[in-house]
Design a protein around this motif. Structure first.
Motif, PDB file in Angstrom:
ATOM      1  N   LEU A  22      -7.486   2.748  -3.816  1.00  0.00           N
ATOM      2  CA  LEU A  22      -6.729   3.968  -4.084  1.00  0.00           C
ATOM      3  C   LEU A  22      -6.979   4.534  -5.474  1.00  0.00           C
ATOM      4  O   LEU A  22      -6.473   5.610  -5.803  1.00  0.00           O
ATOM      5  CB  LEU A  22      -5.226   3.683  -3.916  1.00  0.00           C
ATOM      6  CG  LEU A  22      -4.754   3.290  -2.517  1.00  0.00           C
ATOM      7  CD1 LEU A  22      -3.247   3.016  -2.523  1.00  0.00           C
ATOM      8  CD2 LEU A  22      -5.088   4.368  -1.489  1.00  0.00           C
ATOM      9  N   THR A  60       0.825  -1.209   0.000  1.00  0.00           N
ATOM     10  CA  THR A  60       0.000   0.000   0.000  1.00  0.00           C
ATOM     11  C   THR A  60       0.855   1.252   0.000  1.00  0.00           C
ATOM     12  O   THR A  60       0.598   2.210  -0.750  1.00  0.00           O
ATOM     13  CB  THR A  60      -0.944   0.006   1.217  1.00  0.00           C
ATOM     14  OG1 THR A  60      -1.739  -1.181   1.227  1.00  0.00           O
ATOM     15  CG2 THR A  60      -1.862   1.214   1.189  1.00  0.00           C
ATOM     16  N   ASP A  61       1.886   1.271   0.849  1.00  0.00           N
ATOM     17  CA  ASP A  61       2.773   2.441   0.916  1.00  0.00           C
ATOM     18  C   ASP A  61       3.458   2.688  -0.424  1.00  0.00           C
ATOM     19  O   ASP A  61       3.559   3.839  -0.883  1.00  0.00           O
ATOM     20  CB  ASP A  61       3.836   2.233   2.007  1.00  0.00           C
ATOM     21  CG  ASP A  61       3.243   2.218   3.403  1.00  0.00           C
ATOM     22  OD1 ASP A  61       2.103   2.698   3.571  1.00  0.00           O
ATOM     23  OD2 ASP A  61       3.920   1.717   4.323  1.00  0.00           O
ATOM     24  N   ARG A  97       0.965   4.099  -2.994  1.00  0.00           N
ATOM     25  CA  ARG A  97       0.728   5.537  -2.797  1.00  0.00           C
ATOM     26  C   ARG A  97       1.903   6.361  -3.351  1.00  0.00           C
ATOM     27  O   ARG A  97       1.698   7.430  -3.934  1.00  0.00           O
ATOM     28  CB  ARG A  97       0.552   5.843  -1.308  1.00  0.00           C
ATOM     29  CG  ARG A  97      -0.731   5.304  -0.687  1.00  0.00           C
ATOM     30  CD  ARG A  97      -0.844   5.775   0.765  1.00  0.00           C
ATOM     31  NE  ARG A  97      -1.948   5.161   1.480  1.00  0.00           N
ATOM     32  CZ  ARG A  97      -3.213   5.579   1.424  1.00  0.00           C
ATOM     33  NH1 ARG A  97      -3.520   6.610   0.658  1.00  0.00           N
ATOM     34  NH2 ARG A  97      -4.145   4.976   2.117  1.00  0.00           N
TER      35      ARG A  97
END
Length: 293
Positions: free
Chosen positions: A241, A176-177, A180
């Motif tokens: 996202l 996820t990081d 992003r």
């Protein structure tokens, strides 16, 4: 019991501290900063100021306790040197805690990762890897388990690739990081490799059960989900996202690239049967729905 906990303010550690306090134990928590000390106090634990590298502080904490749960680790995977430094620091800490407890019959619960076994889900009977980027952790935990013959009730809780709570934590949290940061929800290879997972609150219950019940020299698997395909994990991240989902080079993940690419499902059947542990919280794919754009 009065339990000395290292790493008690992290994702897993804070859940473990709450689980211990909620079941009649008291907690002495290692705190490396003023903020960590305040967090420990707010949770209901007594802080002991010091870092994992402060071996005299670790000896003092263990000496005051009826049992120890070790969770602290410098989660710096930015380079091979950083990983090696973190492993060396933890190895020295574990050796110190173990020596302090020799001959006391007190419990020492440590953690490691579930092992990788080609072609099948790993079990509690499989040995930890002792080579590769984090092989030193396997050697350190194996040495600690060997202290069972010297009067320490040593046990190891093996954590899966993702320990999650509110969509954060573990390998999935790293995906996820990176998504992003890069604008792509990526996965290594064809994405069919499987990663096991567990909710932090379920893992915390297992740490308590190991502390209270487990026999010396034993290992347990905190596995709630035996293995989700990485492309399915990336798909949820991408949808939440609003990002493209696709395969990316393993170099994207730095020193963890080779580990990320492996198929590594894991079973907790023996743990559930022997200790009566039963995960009750959200699965990984359910929890990832909490990701906020």
């Amino acid at each position: 019991m009065h339990v000395f906990v290292t790493g008690g303010t992290g994702l897993v550690g804070s859940a473990v501290v709450a689980e211990l306090l909620g079941n009649g134990h008291s907690v002495l928590a290692l705190a490396r900063s003023d903020a960590s000390a305040l967090a420990a106090e707010a949770a209901g634990a007594e802080p002991l100021r010091g870092a994992l590298a402060d071996l005299d502080v670790l000896r003092s904490g263990a000496a005051q306790a009826d049992g120890v749960i070790h969770l602290a680790f410098a989660n710096d995977f930015s380079s091979p040197d950083a990983v090696a430094k973190a492993v060396a620091e933890e190895s020295a800490a574990l050796a110190t805690l173990g020596e302090e407890l020799v001959g006391s019959d007190r419990p020492l619960v440590t953690c490691s990762g579930t092992p990788l076994v080609p072609g099948r889900a790993s079990t509690e009977a499989d040995p930890l890897p002792t080579d590769g980027p984090v092989g030193g952790r396997g050697r350190a935990v194996t040495a600690v388990l060997g202290l069972a013959s010297r009067g320490v009730r040593t046990t190891a809780v093996r954590l899966p690739r993702t320990v999650h709570d509110q969509s954060t934590g573990g390998f999935a949290g790293l995906l996820t990081d990176i998504a992003r940061r890069t604008g792509v929800s990526g996965y290594p290879g064809d994405g069919t490799q499987r990663w096991p997972a567990v909710h932090a609150l379920d893992a915390a219950v297992l740490f308590r059960l190991a502390l209270e019940q487990a026999e010396a020299g034993t290992s347990w698997h905190a596995v709630g989900d035996e293995g989700d395909q990485v492309r399915d994990i990336a798909a949820v991240i991408g949808r939440r996202l609003g990002l493209l989902v696709e395969s990316v080079p393993s170099q994207t993940y730095g020193p963890l690239g080779t580990i990320f690419a492996n198929d590594q499902p894991s079973s907790s059947a023996r743990t559930r049967q022997t200790l009566g542990w039963e995960p009750k919280h959200l699965s990984l794919l359910e929890d990832l729905e909490n990701i906020q754009p």
